[in-house]
Write an enzyme that holds these catalytic residues in place. Structure first.
Site, PDB file in Angstrom:
ATOM      1  N   GLU A 253      11.677   2.046   3.411  1.00  0.00           N
ATOM      2  CA  GLU A 253      10.245   2.221   3.124  1.00  0.00           C
ATOM      3  C   GLU A 253      10.130   3.178   1.952  1.00  0.00           C
ATOM      4  O   GLU A 253      10.281   4.389   2.112  1.00  0.00           O
ATOM      5  CB  GLU A 253       9.506   2.757   4.348  1.00  0.00           C
ATOM      6  CG  GLU A 253       9.571   1.848   5.567  1.00  0.00           C
ATOM      7  CD  GLU A 253       9.049   0.449   5.303  1.00  0.00           C
ATOM      8  OE1 GLU A 253       8.267   0.252   4.348  1.00  0.00           O
ATOM      9  OE2 GLU A 253       9.444  -0.474   6.038  1.00  0.00           O
ATOM     10  N   CYS A 287       2.651   7.705   0.896  1.00  0.00           N
ATOM     11  CA  CYS A 287       3.208   6.530   0.180  1.00  0.00           C
ATOM     12  C   CYS A 287       2.072   5.587  -0.164  1.00  0.00           C
ATOM     13  O   CYS A 287       2.175   4.801  -1.095  1.00  0.00           O
ATOM     14  CB  CYS A 287       4.178   5.749   1.047  1.00  0.00           C
ATOM     15  SG  CYS A 287       5.293   6.737   1.961  1.00  0.00           S
TER      16      CYS A 287
HETATM   17  C1  UN1 Z   1       3.320   7.134   4.633  1.00  0.00           C
HETATM   18  O1  UN1 Z   1       2.642   7.554   3.702  1.00  0.00           O
HETATM   19  O2  UN1 Z   1       4.570   7.120   4.582  1.00  0.00           O
HETATM   20  O3  UN1 Z   1      -1.648   4.333   6.317  1.00  0.00           O
HETATM   21  C2  UN1 Z   1       2.766   6.649   5.915  1.00  0.00           C
HETATM   22  C3  UN1 Z   1      -1.393   5.520   6.172  1.00  0.00           C
HETATM   23  C4  UN1 Z   1      -0.759   6.283   7.316  1.00  0.00           C
HETATM   24  C5  UN1 Z   1       0.720   6.198   7.245  1.00  0.00           C
HETATM   25  C6  UN1 Z   1       1.287   6.505   5.897  1.00  0.00           C
HETATM   26  N1  UN1 Z   1      -1.263   5.816   8.585  1.00  0.00           N
HETATM   27  O4  UN1 Z   1      -1.602   6.105   5.117  1.00  0.00           O
END
Ligand code: UN1
Length: 517
Positions: A253, A287
């Protein structure tokens, strides 16, 4: 505060190491949250061997019993939710409201997967031979090694470990060097839930050329059967190469440069609120944070007015306060990377719409700042206008409170810009036109997309993951993730008492092909 120099943690023991690192509260650097140590190569090897040994017995524990331990874990997370959330906020700086969400996502993941322990369904399949049975089982893979990031220190590990454990794998975890105390508590709750010794092993560490690298090396030594990694594309690629030569399929990821499109018919108020949250929530350190905001040229001016008005009102600062939009950067390194991006990525034809930029300090303060900016590592919100497809910042993940503005003439151009960065994690479009939405869903490259919602906002039972530079196509969350943590076993059981040859001896019936109508 916990024991100084903890480097290796199991259900029954703790070992210390010599290479110490500190976990500091990023909103108050004087507050040392914990002092941990990087696990040695030997400790990493011991952890993997322990996991390999325990796998033999853990895979024999009935899956509903394994899932019962995860149910206990969920209950413990619930009863410790506030304390764990406060630890998250203290250690990596996300506002307390978001930290509670981080923990809640782990609770949701437990609730979702617990009944999977009573499924893990295989199939019964008819055989082409008489007196013969065919069926399939899901079997655990073995030792699951995993490296996670500091931005979601509870939710993201739970996405990996909850299904991995229910499926019967044993684990070695290298948590982020920015959140060792949160990881320590996460692990203690798993142990208190009843995990037997050796099923879940933690090796602490910080930075490159350290524990994480020793854990990757363990793949070549045959000590790891499956790898999971959440972090940068560069590191993910290196891990993918090691796993590839060992014929393993890791769960990767990686980064994102997530686009949001605002079409001419969008609810601009709603879209501006969504852009603000996508870009600046968690100080842009998700992310799924917004990278490129792509505006239809006809609403550009009106939209930017609404957006800038909203930006000017946000509160930044003390993350224990209930109403700041964002707190500090995760650590000093995240701030210095952000400052470096401001120096190296901005080009002369671009225009920064926000002033000032860089670090927030007592002398150079955000007007709605809560707390003392000099105590921690805080950054101004930054919006960069007039970004073009050839620009470095169009394709570079920045992981800070910064996003770009681009314009498009129509949806085709918007989709081209949205898909042109090489990344493909999340995305969003604001529009009221069904035809636009249909075309967007068909053509967007990202693994996740939102319609009239922000680029963030995954839920525990929806597949999470990306394409292109954002990952290798693996997904987390939801029922499909069980495929990551099990391998199919096909069984063919012949009760006929003789050697029956499928295909060659199958009693197919010949048709009368001479017959015509
Ligand atoms: C991440 O940024 O690795 O949808 C996870 C989202 C969160 C999870 C992000 N529920 O931004």
């Amino acid at each position: 505060m916990i024991k100084k120099g903890l480097s290796f943690l199991t259900a029954t023991g703790e070992e210390t190491g010599t290479e110490l690192f500190e976990s500091k509260n990023p909103s108050n650097l004087k507050d040392i949250v914990g002092v941990f140590a990087s696990a040695t190569p030997k400790q990493v090897e011991t952890a993997c061997k322990k996991a390999k040994e325990t796998f033999k017995s853990w895979k024999k524990v009935p899956a509903p019993v394994r899932a019962g331990i995860i149910q206990n874990f969920g209950r413990l997370l619930e009863s410790n939710k506030e304390a764990l959330s406060r630890t998250v906020t203290r250690e990596m700086g996300k506002p307390i409201r978001e930290a509670r969400g981080d923990v809640q996502e782990a609770i949701d993941t437990c609730n979702f997967f617990v009944s999977e322990g009573r499924r893990l369904y295989g199939m019964t399949i008819p055989s082409e031979m008489p007196n013969k049975e065919l069926y399939t089982y899901r079997r655990p893979i073995g030792v699951f090694a995993c490296i996670t990031a500091g931005n979601f220190p509870v939710a993201v590990p739970s996405w990996y470990f909850i299904p991995a454990l229910i499926a019967g794998n044993t684990c070695v975890w290298k948590p982020s060097g920015d959140t060792p105390l949160t990881s320590y508590y996460f692990t203690q709750l798993l142990y208190k839930a009843g995990l037997p010794d050796g099923v879940f092993n933690v090796v602490f560490g910080h930075g490159s050329k350290s524990t994480g690298e020793w854990l990757v090396n363990a793949v070549d030594k045959g000590l790891v059967d499956k790898f999971g990694f959440t972090g940068s594309t560069e590191v993910g690629r290196a891990i993918g190469e090691v796993c590839g030569r060992n014929l393993q399929n890791p769960c990767l990821e990686l980064g994102g440069k997530n686009p949001m499109v605002v079409m001419e018919d969008a609810d601009l108020e709603l879209a501006a609120t969504g852009a603000l949250w996508s870009g600046f929530g968690t100080a842009g350190q998700r992310c799924t944070s917004l990278g490129n905001l792509i505006l239809h040229q006809s609403i550009r001016e009106k939209f930017l007015k609404i957006l800038m008005e909203k930006v000017s009102k946000i509160k930044i600062g003390d993350p224990t306060s209930e109403d700041v939009t964002y707190g500090p950067m995760i650590s000093e390194k995240f701030l210095s990377d952000h400052l470096k991006n401001l120096k190296t990525l901005i080009e002369p034809h671009q225009r920064i719409l926000t002033e000032p930029n860089g670090q927030i300090t007592g002398k150079n303060k955000w007007k709605n700042f809560v707390g003392d900016p000099d105590a921690g590592v805080f950054a101004f919100p930054t919006i960069i206008d007039n970004v073009k497809p050839g620009d470095k910042i169009y394709t570079t993940e920045t992981f800070g409170p910064l996003f770009n503005i681009m314009v498009c003439k129509n949806l085709e151009e918007a989709i081209e810009l949205a898909n042109g960065t090489g990344y493909g994690l999340s995305s969003a479009i604001y529009t009221e036109t069904p035809q636009y939405i249909y075309q967007w869903k068909e053509d967007i490259f990202a693994g996740m997309t939102s319609i009239n919602n922000s680029t963030t906002g995954a839920e525990a039972h929806l597949p999470f993951g990306g394409n292109g530079k954002s990952g290798n196509g693996s997904r987390q969350s939801g029922v499909w993730v069980i495929d990551q943590f099990t391998k199919w076993q096909a069984v063919n059981w012949d009760l006929s008492g003789k050697l029956q040859l499928a295909q060659m001896e199958t009693a197919y019936v010949e048709p009368d092909l001479k017959y015509t109508i």
